[in-house]
Motif scaffolding. Structure first.
Motif, PDB file in Angstrom:
ATOM      1  N   UNK A 251       9.675 -17.188  -4.427  1.00  0.00           N
ATOM      2  CA  UNK A 251      10.213 -16.272  -5.428  1.00  0.00           C
ATOM      3  C   UNK A 251      11.609 -15.846  -5.002  1.00  0.00           C
ATOM      4  N   UNK A 252      12.408 -15.397  -5.969  1.00  0.00           N
ATOM      5  CA  UNK A 252      13.806 -15.089  -5.698  1.00  0.00           C
ATOM      6  C   UNK A 252      14.130 -13.640  -6.053  1.00  0.00           C
ATOM      7  N   UNK A 253      14.901 -13.021  -5.187  1.00  0.00           N
ATOM      8  CA  UNK A 253      15.367 -11.656  -5.417  1.00  0.00           C
ATOM      9  C   UNK A 253      16.125 -11.572  -6.741  1.00  0.00           C
ATOM     10  N   UNK A 254      16.963 -12.571  -7.003  1.00  0.00           N
ATOM     11  CA  UNK A 254      17.773 -12.568  -8.223  1.00  0.00           C
ATOM     12  C   UNK A 254      16.893 -12.559  -9.472  1.00  0.00           C
ATOM     13  N   UNK A 255      15.785 -13.300  -9.435  1.00  0.00           N
ATOM     14  CA  UNK A 255      14.865 -13.315 -10.577  1.00  0.00           C
ATOM     15  C   UNK A 255      14.153 -11.974 -10.706  1.00  0.00           C
ATOM     16  N   UNK A 256      13.841 -11.363  -9.571  1.00  0.00           N
ATOM     17  CA  UNK A 256      13.089 -10.122  -9.572  1.00  0.00           C
ATOM     18  C   UNK A 256      13.893  -8.976 -10.175  1.00  0.00           C
ATOM     19  N   UNK A 257      15.189  -8.907  -9.872  1.00  0.00           N
ATOM     20  CA  UNK A 257      15.989  -7.817 -10.427  1.00  0.00           C
ATOM     21  C   UNK A 257      16.477  -8.126 -11.837  1.00  0.00           C
ATOM     22  N   UNK A 258      16.544  -9.408 -12.186  1.00  0.00           N
ATOM     23  CA  UNK A 258      16.964  -9.780 -13.533  1.00  0.00           C
ATOM     24  C   UNK A 258      15.874  -9.494 -14.555  1.00  0.00           C
ATOM     25  N   UNK A 259      14.633  -9.815 -14.210  1.00  0.00           N
ATOM     26  CA  UNK A 259      13.500  -9.572 -15.110  1.00  0.00           C
ATOM     27  C   UNK A 259      12.257  -9.339 -14.262  1.00  0.00           C
ATOM     28  N   UNK A 260      12.084  -8.114 -13.741  1.00  0.00           N
ATOM     29  CA  UNK A 260      10.971  -7.852 -12.825  1.00  0.00           C
ATOM     30  C   UNK A 260       9.603  -8.132 -13.423  1.00  0.00           C
ATOM     31  N   UNK A 261       9.417  -7.852 -14.686  1.00  0.00           N
ATOM     32  CA  UNK A 261       8.105  -8.082 -15.298  1.00  0.00           C
ATOM     33  C   UNK A 261       7.775  -9.560 -15.373  1.00  0.00           C
ATOM     34  N   UNK A 262       8.772 -10.393 -15.708  1.00  0.00           N
ATOM     35  CA  UNK A 262       8.543 -11.832 -15.795  1.00  0.00           C
ATOM     36  C   UNK A 262       8.236 -12.424 -14.421  1.00  0.00           C
ATOM     37  N   UNK A 263       8.966 -11.979 -13.399  1.00  0.00           N
ATOM     38  CA  UNK A 263       8.733 -12.520 -12.060  1.00  0.00           C
ATOM     39  C   UNK A 263       7.394 -12.038 -11.503  1.00  0.00           C
ATOM     40  N   UNK A 264       7.052 -10.791 -11.781  1.00  0.00           N
ATOM     41  CA  UNK A 264       5.750 -10.295 -11.352  1.00  0.00           C
ATOM     42  C   UNK A 264       4.619 -11.027 -12.069  1.00  0.00           C
ATOM     43  N   UNK A 265       4.846 -11.430 -13.303  1.00  0.00           N
ATOM     44  CA  UNK A 265       3.836 -12.206 -14.030  1.00  0.00           C
ATOM     45  C   UNK A 265       3.570 -13.530 -13.341  1.00  0.00           C
ATOM     46  N   UNK A 266       4.634 -14.189 -12.868  1.00  0.00           N
ATOM     47  CA  UNK A 266       4.481 -15.438 -12.123  1.00  0.00           C
ATOM     48  C   UNK A 266       3.672 -15.195 -10.849  1.00  0.00           C
ATOM     49  N   UNK A 267       3.980 -14.111 -10.157  1.00  0.00           N
ATOM     50  CA  UNK A 267       3.270 -13.795  -8.918  1.00  0.00           C
ATOM     51  C   UNK A 267       1.809 -13.476  -9.209  1.00  0.00           C
ATOM     52  N   UNK A 268       1.536 -12.736 -10.290  1.00  0.00           N
ATOM     53  CA  UNK A 268       0.153 -12.423 -10.657  1.00  0.00           C
ATOM     54  C   UNK A 268      -0.649 -13.690 -10.938  1.00  0.00           C
ATOM     55  N   UNK A 269      -0.049 -14.632 -11.615  1.00  0.00           N
ATOM     56  CA  UNK A 269      -0.737 -15.896 -11.885  1.00  0.00           C
ATOM     57  C   UNK A 269      -1.039 -16.629 -10.576  1.00  0.00           C
ATOM     58  N   UNK A 270      -0.100 -16.595  -9.641  1.00  0.00           N
ATOM     59  CA  UNK A 270      -0.301 -17.214  -8.333  1.00  0.00           C
ATOM     60  C   UNK A 270      -1.458 -16.542  -7.590  1.00  0.00           C
TER      61      UNK A 270
END
Length: 322
Positions: free
Chosen positions: A184-203
């Motif tokens: 996962x990337x810091x840049x993705x997390x601050x750009x769209x935290x909900x979308x990146x957290x969704x990826x992590x939740x699926x994982x």
């Protein structure tokens, strides 16, 4: 399920830990500095007594930043010291010890899984995965120029900060082919935290519809005191608050001279990893991660040589945390 987070310091691991601990399904407490110790994985029975030893330097991470000792006696984990000592003796492995130790605060929160964040967990991804099919790892990455700039702002030299980003990131990437390792990337997390957290939740096999992004005082990092406050003040995203995307990157906010020193370090510093026969460069790792590269325009070779000698002395004297 048991999860560890690793990566470089100043790559966003604390922000990720804070966001994950806001979720009802997840317990993510203080850094334990336990699952970053190869010697505990490789020979638990011989080395487990070092967890409670009076001289913590005998129990180090190894690698670029040899952090001594552990923090398993942190009161926020919820065990009395005598209970922990007894648990150390009864456990047959470091992962059995960690799973039992963290089961109590996980159950008290009503969570399903625990996640432990120590950046130098990156050194032991493969060992943690081999210990159980129920184990997973998350590698947190950030643009190397911004990461090194952030570490320099926190007091590290360009040489040592570059080695830290490179060694931690490259070590974890040795396990990146596994289906139980997520990048996962810091840049993705601050750009769209909900979308990146969704990826992590699926994982993590969790329901992404239940994600909580809003700040919660109970999910704040456990670090406290003047040192922690000084560290948070240097970060563009305070992990205790709302996630925001800064207008300018950490690197871009530096003076031209500081930028040139960081670029020079990233173009020159190479590291040797466990199990690797060749040196690894920051350019190689950045390319694999898809980051744009900056070529060295002004050489700071002499300055880096001096920093290397100074850092060798500091590493021996202070044992900074990763």
């Amino acid at each position: 399920m048991s999860i560890i987070i690793g990566g470089s310091g100043s790559s966003g691991t604390t922000l990720l830990r804070s966001l994950l601990n806001r979720q009802k399904e997840v317990y993510s407490g203080p850094e334990m500095n336990l699952l970053n110790k190869p010697m505990l994985f490789d020979n638990w029975n011989r080395n487990k007594a070092l967890i409670a030893a009076l001289h913590p330097r005998r129990l180090e991470t190894g690698g670029w930043f040899p952090y001594p000792g552990t923090r398993v006696f942190d009161e926020d984990i919820g065990w009395a010291s005598s209970e922990i000592l007894d648990l150390i003796e009864k456990s047959s492995s470091v992962t059995e010890f960690a799973n039992t130790l963290l089961s109590r605060p996980t159950q008290e929160k009503g969570a399903q899984i625990w996640i432990e964040k120590t950046p130098s967990n990156a050194y032991c991804f493969s060992r943690f995965l081999n210990a159980s099919a129920e184990h997973k790892c998350i590698l947190m990455c950030r643009n190397p120029f911004d990461t090194v700039a952030s570490l320099v702002n926190r007091g590290l030299s360009e040489y040592f900060a570059t080695g830290l980003w490179l060694y931690n990131t490259a070590s974890a990437m040795q396990s990146i082919g596994s289906s139980r390792v997520m990048l996962t990337f810091y840049e993705h997390l601050i750009d769209d935290p909900e979308a990146e957290l969704s990826r992590i939740f699926e994982f993590l096999s969790l329901d992404p519809s239940k994600i909580i992004v809003e700040a919660d005082k109970d999910s704040q990092p456990k670090e406290s005191g003047s040192r922690a406050e000084a560290g948070f003040s240097q970060w563009q995203n305070d992990p205790r608050g709302e996630v925001r995307k800064p207008q300018n990157s950490t690197f871009d906010r530096l003076t031209d001279v500081k930028q040139q020193k960081i670029v020079s370090a990233l173009n020159r510093v190479e590291v040797s990893l466990e199990g690797e026969t060749r040196l690894v460069s920051a350019r190689d790792i950045a390319g694999k991660l898809g980051f744009d590269w900056r070529e060295e325009e002004v050489s700071h070779r002499t300055s880096l040589r001096i920093q290397r000698l100074e850092d060798l002395a500091r590493r021996s004297a202070f044992r900074y945390s990763t």
